[in-house]
Design a protein around this motif. Sequence first.
Motif, PDB file in Angstrom:
ATOM      1  N   ASP A 159      -9.404  -6.954  -7.196  1.00 53.98           N
ATOM      2  CA  ASP A 159      -9.498  -5.488  -7.270  1.00 53.98           C
ATOM      3  C   ASP A 159      -8.268  -4.819  -6.679  1.00 53.98           C
ATOM      4  OD1 ASP A 159     -11.941  -5.583  -8.511  1.00 53.98           O
ATOM      5  OD2 ASP A 159     -13.115  -5.211  -6.693  1.00 53.98           O
ATOM      6  N   LEU A 160      -7.813  -5.330  -5.546  1.00 55.23           N
ATOM      7  CA  LEU A 160      -6.633  -4.753  -4.905  1.00 55.23           C
ATOM      8  C   LEU A 160      -5.384  -4.993  -5.751  1.00 55.23           C
ATOM      9  CD1 LEU A 160      -5.126  -3.378  -2.653  1.00 55.23           C
ATOM     10  CD2 LEU A 160      -5.336  -5.447  -1.268  1.00 55.23           C
ATOM     11  N   ILE A 161      -5.263  -6.176  -6.314  1.00 53.71           N
ATOM     12  CA  ILE A 161      -4.115  -6.489  -7.166  1.00 53.71           C
ATOM     13  C   ILE A 161      -4.103  -5.590  -8.403  1.00 53.71           C
ATOM     14  CG2 ILE A 161      -3.079  -8.250  -8.652  1.00 53.71           C
ATOM     15  CD1 ILE A 161      -3.937 -10.330  -6.582  1.00 53.71           C
ATOM     16  N   GLY A 177       1.808   0.661 -10.750  1.00 52.59           N
ATOM     17  CA  GLY A 177       3.164   0.196 -11.027  1.00 52.59           C
ATOM     18  C   GLY A 177       3.835  -0.496  -9.858  1.00 52.59           C
ATOM     19  N   THR A 178       3.027  -1.078  -8.971  1.00 53.88           N
ATOM     20  CA  THR A 178       3.566  -1.742  -7.777  1.00 53.88           C
ATOM     21  C   THR A 178       3.616  -3.243  -7.997  1.00 53.88           C
ATOM     22  OG1 THR A 178       2.590  -0.014  -6.392  1.00 53.88           O
ATOM     23  CG2 THR A 178       3.313  -2.035  -5.290  1.00 53.88           C
ATOM     24  N   GLU A 179       4.809  -3.794  -8.051  1.00 51.89           N
ATOM     25  CA  GLU A 179       4.963  -5.232  -8.231  1.00 51.89           C
ATOM     26  C   GLU A 179       4.709  -5.959  -6.913  1.00 51.89           C
ATOM     27  OE1 GLU A 179       8.679  -6.227  -9.975  1.00 51.89           O
ATOM     28  OE2 GLU A 179       8.444  -4.866 -11.688  1.00 51.89           O
ATOM     29  N   LEU A 180       4.074  -7.108  -7.004  1.00 50.15           N
ATOM     30  CA  LEU A 180       3.730  -7.864  -5.798  1.00 50.15           C
ATOM     31  C   LEU A 180       4.957  -8.451  -5.113  1.00 50.15           C
ATOM     32  CD1 LEU A 180       0.524  -9.725  -7.001  1.00 50.15           C
ATOM     33  CD2 LEU A 180       0.669  -7.708  -5.550  1.00 50.15           C
ATOM     34  N   ASN A 181       5.970  -8.814  -5.909  1.00 45.60           N
ATOM     35  CA  ASN A 181       7.176  -9.446  -5.351  1.00 45.60           C
ATOM     36  C   ASN A 181       6.814 -10.554  -4.361  1.00 45.60           C
ATOM     37  OD1 ASN A 181       8.924  -7.715  -6.765  1.00 45.60           O
ATOM     38  ND2 ASN A 181       8.773  -6.156  -5.173  1.00 45.60           N
ATOM     39  N   PRO A 182       6.102 -11.586  -4.833  1.00 44.45           N
ATOM     40  CA  PRO A 182       5.653 -12.643  -3.910  1.00 44.45           C
ATOM     41  C   PRO A 182       6.816 -13.315  -3.206  1.00 44.45           C
ATOM     42  CG  PRO A 182       5.468 -13.353  -6.207  1.00 44.45           C
ATOM     43  CD  PRO A 182       5.777 -11.889  -6.231  1.00 44.45           C
ATOM     44  N   PRO A 183       6.614 -13.703  -1.954  1.00 44.52           N
ATOM     45  CA  PRO A 183       7.688 -14.346  -1.189  1.00 44.52           C
ATOM     46  C   PRO A 183       7.972 -15.751  -1.709  1.00 44.52           C
ATOM     47  CG  PRO A 183       5.636 -14.439   0.029  1.00 44.52           C
ATOM     48  CD  PRO A 183       5.372 -13.591  -1.176  1.00 44.52           C
ATOM     49  N   ILE A 185      -7.386   4.892   2.123  1.00 45.69           N
ATOM     50  CA  ILE A 185      -7.054   3.790   1.219  1.00 45.69           C
ATOM     51  C   ILE A 185      -7.420   2.442   1.826  1.00 45.69           C
ATOM     52  CG2 ILE A 185      -5.159   2.570   0.052  1.00 45.69           C
ATOM     53  CD1 ILE A 185      -5.839   5.211  -1.221  1.00 45.69           C
ATOM     54  N   LEU A 186      -7.166   2.298   3.124  1.00 46.96           N
ATOM     55  CA  LEU A 186      -7.343   0.992   3.761  1.00 46.96           C
ATOM     56  C   LEU A 186      -7.986   1.127   5.129  1.00 46.96           C
ATOM     57  CD1 LEU A 186      -6.532  -2.110   3.475  1.00 46.96           C
ATOM     58  CD2 LEU A 186      -4.563  -1.529   4.908  1.00 46.96           C
ATOM     59  N   ILE A 237       0.837  -1.201   0.000  1.00 45.96           N
ATOM     60  CA  ILE A 237       0.000   0.000   0.000  1.00 45.96           C
ATOM     61  C   ILE A 237       0.873   1.252   0.000  1.00 45.96           C
ATOM     62  CG2 ILE A 237      -1.659   1.349   1.332  1.00 45.96           C
ATOM     63  CD1 ILE A 237      -3.007  -1.038   0.190  1.00 45.96           C
ATOM     64  N   LYS A 238       1.924   1.263   0.811  1.00 45.50           N
ATOM     65  CA  LYS A 238       2.797   2.443   0.913  1.00 45.50           C
ATOM     66  C   LYS A 238       3.567   2.687  -0.382  1.00 45.50           C
ATOM     67  CE  LYS A 238       4.733   1.106   4.813  1.00 45.50           C
ATOM     68  NZ  LYS A 238       5.645   1.106   5.995  1.00 45.50           N
ATOM     69  N   ARG A 239       3.955   1.616  -1.057  1.00 43.52           N
ATOM     70  CA  ARG A 239       4.660   1.773  -2.327  1.00 43.52           C
ATOM     71  C   ARG A 239       3.733   2.294  -3.418  1.00 43.52           C
ATOM     72  NH1 ARG A 239       6.589  -3.990  -2.873  1.00 43.52           N
ATOM     73  NH2 ARG A 239       6.637  -3.451  -5.088  1.00 43.52           N
ATOM     74  N   ALA A 240       2.483   1.874  -3.355  1.00 44.09           N
ATOM     75  CA  ALA A 240       1.520   2.298  -4.374  1.00 44.09           C
ATOM     76  C   ALA A 240       0.978   3.698  -4.124  1.00 44.09           C
ATOM     77  CB  ALA A 240       0.356   1.304  -4.434  1.00 44.09           C
ATOM     78  N   GLN A 241       0.882   4.073  -2.854  1.00 43.59           N
ATOM     79  CA  GLN A 241       0.290   5.365  -2.491  1.00 43.59           C
ATOM     80  C   GLN A 241       1.132   6.010  -1.392  1.00 43.59           C
ATOM     81  OE1 GLN A 241      -2.654   6.895  -3.650  1.00 43.59           O
ATOM     82  NE2 GLN A 241      -1.956   8.636  -2.438  1.00 43.59           N
ATOM     83  N   PRO A 242       2.023   6.942  -1.759  1.00 44.37           N
ATOM     84  CA  PRO A 242       2.835   7.619  -0.749  1.00 44.37           C
ATOM     85  C   PRO A 242       1.937   8.284   0.306  1.00 44.37           C
ATOM     86  CG  PRO A 242       3.662   8.093  -2.943  1.00 44.37           C
ATOM     87  CD  PRO A 242       2.347   7.380  -3.123  1.00 44.37           C
ATOM     88  N   ASN A 243       2.315   8.169   1.560  1.00 49.05           N
ATOM     89  CA  ASN A 243       1.551   8.731   2.673  1.00 49.05           C
ATOM     90  C   ASN A 243       0.074   8.298   2.652  1.00 49.05           C
ATOM     91  OD1 ASN A 243       3.811  10.230   3.642  1.00 49.05           O
ATOM     92  ND2 ASN A 243       3.413  11.780   2.071  1.00 49.05           N
ATOM     93  N   PRO A 244      -0.174   6.998   2.619  1.00 50.53           N
ATOM     94  CA  PRO A 244      -1.565   6.533   2.560  1.00 50.53           C
ATOM     95  C   PRO A 244      -2.299   6.803   3.866  1.00 50.53           C
ATOM     96  CG  PRO A 244      -0.119   4.688   3.007  1.00 50.53           C
ATOM     97  CD  PRO A 244       0.770   5.879   2.749  1.00 50.53           C
TER      98      PRO A 244
END
Length: 391
Positions: free
Chosen positions: A226-228, A235-241, A140-141, A86-93
């Motif tokens: 929807d969230l994905i 432009g936020t990659e999920l980078n799955p673990p 946002i959340l 969330i923080k990467r997608a939306q600065p200061n969420p």
Amino acid sequence: MTKPNKTYNLDHAATAPLNKSARKKIIEFINSDYYNPDSNYQPAVNIRRDLAETKSNLAKLLGAKSPSIFITNGASDATNRLLNLIKRAQPNPEIITSNIEHSTLLNSVKALKNHKIVSINPNGELSLTRLEALISDQTILVSSQYVNNETGQILPIKEISKLLQKIKAESVSKGVHLPIFLHSDASQAAITEDLQIPRLGIDALSLNGSKFGALPSSGLLYLSADLIRWLDRRGTELNPPKENPLSIISIYEALSHAIQTKASEKKRILNLSSSFLAELAESGLEFKLNPQNLKIGKKHTGHILNLTLPGIDAEKLVILAGLNGILLSTGAACSARKNKPSHVLKALSLTDQEISSSIRLSFGSANKSSKGVQFAAKKLAKLCQQDSVRF
């Protein structure tokens, strides 16, 4: 006759015993030949296929699809991954949560510049009106536990979802499109409550496997389509673990068992907690439930009880009880080690003195009969008579 060295596990909310089916499947996996599932030779392809099928079946248990499920190192890891996305997608969420959330999430949210905390009332109830007043065009959340990990109270997840849907519909009519998402940590809900994501109406879910019989340090993060898509547009990659095969196997087996036995287990655990309290009352020990108006099983899971024992030093009682085979805690396992007063009990308006006299009991698969928990209650009441545990 009960053996004096018998252990009574009344701390399932910290860690539940490993599910028998999960244990069996783990042993089978360990005893079989293992190959890196990322490799392209046939034995590795077989393992990759089997794990993918297990993960797909796991997603189905939640009413979801496999691409929305990510295996993590626990609920805290899952929640932190969500917040970082969330923080990467939306600065200061702008994120809203309650003051009784698990400390991991609550501390992370409080560290944000734009955050809002909705306070529950002394009865432990979350007011939808109060929550709605905090939601703005920048929200946002919204994050809320499904079941509180210290009191066992059930939070109104479905009602919060309906509220957010109403707010989003109203914003669309005004020409504003609000991407408000709902997250819930449902770790303590797995053995007694409905976990079907479509019925809950949530966009993100965190689960801790060790709370319902999966391996320690195993967990799950669900993200809605929807969230994905929202993350992708930003432009936020999920980078799955990198996912642990044993975690996938154990979570599936334990969660499958929990869902299959949910109705009977909920009834059984409710009987255990009621039997324990009845025996404690009969012993003459003074205690009160937290919150005070709590009705066991009514907006409450039944498997977690929080009690204040006036005049009792809870920390000393936990140690003495452990030496006598009764396992319990003073609150969330993560905060108990830090010697900090419970923020959940503070939110319920308990005094510091009351908090220091409060214990958490939680029942589960290791508690086989009402007779066993009644014996533990009687034994605990006798321990409370000792001067060494009194202020």
